[in-house]
Design an enzyme around this catalytic site. Structure first.
Site, PDB file in Angstrom:
ATOM      1  N   ASP A   1      -0.597  23.040  -4.687  1.00 13.06           N
ATOM      2  CA  ASP A   1      -0.298  23.226  -6.033  1.00 13.06           C
ATOM      3  C   ASP A   1      -0.955  24.987  -6.517  1.00 13.06           C
ATOM      4  O   ASP A   1      -1.490  24.919  -4.948  1.00 13.06           O
ATOM      5  CB  ASP A   1      -1.132  22.191  -7.013  1.00 13.06           C
ATOM      6  CG  ASP A   1      -2.383  22.155  -7.403  1.00 13.06           C
ATOM      7  OD1 ASP A   1      -3.072  22.404  -6.751  1.00 13.06           O
ATOM      8  OD2 ASP A   1      -2.688  21.248  -7.673  1.00 13.06           O
TER       9      ASP A   1
ATOM     10  N   ASP B   1       4.804  13.337  -7.101  1.00 13.00           N
ATOM     11  CA  ASP B   1       3.112  13.318  -6.611  1.00 13.00           C
ATOM     12  C   ASP B   1       2.673  12.053  -7.098  1.00 13.00           C
ATOM     13  O   ASP B   1       2.989  12.879  -8.735  1.00 13.00           O
ATOM     14  CB  ASP B   1       3.179  14.203  -6.378  1.00 13.00           C
ATOM     15  CG  ASP B   1       2.251  15.342  -7.451  1.00 13.00           C
ATOM     16  OD1 ASP B   1       2.765  15.757  -7.427  1.00 13.00           O
ATOM     17  OD2 ASP B   1       0.853  15.447  -6.768  1.00 13.00           O
TER      18      ASP B   1
ATOM     19  N   CYS C   1       6.072  -8.024   1.038  1.00 18.14           N
ATOM     20  CA  CYS C   1       5.415  -6.425   1.725  1.00 18.14           C
ATOM     21  C   CYS C   1       4.647  -6.205   2.958  1.00 18.14           C
ATOM     22  O   CYS C   1       4.334  -8.174   3.614  1.00 18.14           O
ATOM     23  CB  CYS C   1       4.159  -6.344   0.404  1.00 18.14           C
ATOM     24  SG  CYS C   1       3.013  -4.528   1.693  1.00 18.14           S
TER      25      CYS C   1
ATOM     26  N   CYS D   1       2.903  -4.598   4.951  1.00 20.88           N
ATOM     27  CA  CYS D   1       1.878  -3.074   4.911  1.00 20.88           C
ATOM     28  C   CYS D   1       0.668  -4.493   6.392  1.00 20.88           C
ATOM     29  O   CYS D   1       0.178  -5.450   6.211  1.00 20.88           O
ATOM     30  CB  CYS D   1       0.887  -2.475   4.115  1.00 20.88           C
ATOM     31  SG  CYS D   1      -0.526  -4.422   3.410  1.00 20.88           S
TER      32      CYS D   1
ATOM     33  N   CYS E   1      -1.337  -7.170   3.284  1.00 16.58           N
ATOM     34  CA  CYS E   1      -0.328  -8.217   3.447  1.00 16.58           C
ATOM     35  C   CYS E   1      -0.727  -9.073   4.722  1.00 16.58           C
ATOM     36  O   CYS E   1      -0.293 -10.298   4.730  1.00 16.58           O
ATOM     37  CB  CYS E   1       0.781  -7.908   2.273  1.00 16.58           C
ATOM     38  SG  CYS E   1       0.151  -6.998   1.042  1.00 16.58           S
TER      39      CYS E   1
ATOM     40  N   HIS F   1      -1.852  -1.107   0.700  1.00 18.72           N
ATOM     41  CA  HIS F   1      -1.073  -1.676   0.159  1.00 18.72           C
ATOM     42  C   HIS F   1       0.087  -0.911  -0.711  1.00 18.72           C
ATOM     43  O   HIS F   1       0.968  -0.934  -0.663  1.00 18.72           O
ATOM     44  CB  HIS F   1      -1.458  -2.937  -0.649  1.00 18.72           C
ATOM     45  CG  HIS F   1      -0.483  -3.504  -1.404  1.00 18.72           C
ATOM     46  ND1 HIS F   1       0.318  -3.873  -0.744  1.00 18.72           N
ATOM     47  CD2 HIS F   1      -0.254  -3.356  -2.928  1.00 18.72           C
ATOM     48  CE1 HIS F   1       1.818  -4.727  -1.423  1.00 18.72           C
ATOM     49  NE2 HIS F   1       0.778  -4.282  -3.069  1.00 18.72           N
TER      50      HIS F   1
HETATM   51 ZN    ZN Z   1       0.927  -4.596   1.249  1.00 24.51          ZN
END
Ligand code: ZN
Length: 369
Positions: A92, A264, A302, A304, A307, A333
């Protein structure tokens, strides 16, 4: 000379799926960029971010200018080398933090003088200085120095707009590197005529991308959405649009519905450090007693690392024991939730079913939030 071309691959209504070319690789849009304020996405390593398939990350000019200093980072090979991230980075302009964090600030037509929130030392940032700092940092996408006015103060917004436009032109003139794309920032608060004026002026500079600034700073959701629709109507179609500081799942959907390509937000990483997980159905307080003996993962939809490998009961234990790993696993996550949501949105646009996807998501999300 690097090309920062933006190709729209598919569109549905105002929603667009595209590719933005940068010197550190192509970005598939719409996308969500995790925020690395101090040249680090808090609590995760760059290799964990790569595993999440993050494309663009953001770093804050104001913070890195004050510490360790942009010249130090330049001597160390630039931001990509310094933080060990060889995918695209966006910095930025420093403006927003000067206005929100610095202890005292004095704005004039030339720039802003302020005192550091770290040690009280006095600094001055002008458009030329902001570009110099961002060239030293070396991100792929850099932002024009702008002034964000109070969204409901017409007179202040008129002054802020005059500064923002004059400063954008000075940023264009000050820029020397061809491997960085300079985005302009549209201001104008909640006032449609100022927003249109801002789009017209900045579009005349033919910049490689445009950010929509001064939103999420106190105005209502309806006002935000109305401004996005207005700006979408007037912006050049073949340039990416970046909505700054927005990143809740519902805001990503409604932003894409109004033509936004890049987002963002600190939300997923900040919530993770405050024991809150984001799922497709709402937010989860991991400290809740209902997870004391819960064998299942936080979110069984999920995929990830967190998880796949850890029970809700283990995550709750880490949170209550104040273990550092809690922040890391919840950040992985939460970022995965937003990054996969954006990939699914993109795929839905390309396959012509984004309207159904968005309606289904919003209905389910609101029900459980
Ligand atoms: Zn997850």
């Amino acid at each position: 000379m690097h090309s920062f071309g933006y190709e729209i691959k598919s569109r549905q209504g105002r929603a667009r799926a595209g590719i933005f070319h940068t010197p550190h690789g192509d970005l598939e849009t719409p996308l969500f960029a995790p925020v690395g304020t101090q040249a680090t996405i808090k609590s995760v390593t760059p290799s964990q971010l790569e595993e999440l398939n993050a494309g663009l990350v953001l770093a804050n000019t104001y913070h890195l200018y004050l510490r360790p200093g942009d010249e130090t980072i330049a001597q160390l090979g630039g931001l990509h080398t310094f933080m060990h991230w060889d995918r695209p980075i966006l910095t930025d302009s420093g403006g927003f933090q000067v206005f929100s964090l610095a202890n005292t600030r004095k704005i004039d037509a030339e720039g802003v003088t302020f005192k550091s929130h770290i040690d009280g030392s006095t600094h001055r940032i002008t458009p030329e200085k902001s570009i110099l700092i961002q060239e030293n940092l070396g991100a792929d996408i850099i932002m024009a120095f702008d002034e964000c006015g109070d969204p409901y103060d017409l007179e202040k917004n008129q002054v802020a707009l005059r500064h923002t436009h004059a400063w954008a032109e000075r940023c264009v003139k000050a820029k020397t590197r061809s491997d960085q794309a300079l985005f302009g920032i549209i201001q104008g608060g909640v006032y449609p005529e100022l927003r249109i004026q801002s789009v017209d002026y900045l579009a005349s500079l033919d910049l490689p991308g445009y950010a929509i600034g001064g939103l999420s700073v106190g105005e209502t959701k309806q006002e935000t959405l109305a401004i996005l629709e207005l700006v979408d109507t007037y912006l050049p179609e073949n340039k990416p649009r970046y909505l700054m500081g927005v990143g809740s799942p519902e805001d990503l959907i409604t932003g894409v519905q109004r033509g936004v390509d890049i987002f963002d937000c600190v939300l997923p990483t900040r919530l993770a450090r405050h024991h809150t997980a984001i799922s497709r159905t709402g937010r989860i307080n991991v400290a809740n007693a209902r997870y004391t003996s819960e064998k299942s993962p936080l979110d069984d939809t999920c995929s990830c690392y967190t998880c796949r490998n850890f029970s809700s009961a283990y995550l709750r234990h880490l949170v209550l024991a104040k273990e550092i790993l809690a922040a890391t696993l919840l950040t992985i996550h939460n970022l995965n939730t937003l990054l996969t949501l954006m990939r699914d949105i993109r795929f839905a646009i390309i396959s012509g079913r984004f309207n159904e996807f968005a309606a289904d998501f919003l209905e389910h999300y609101e029900k459980c939030a």
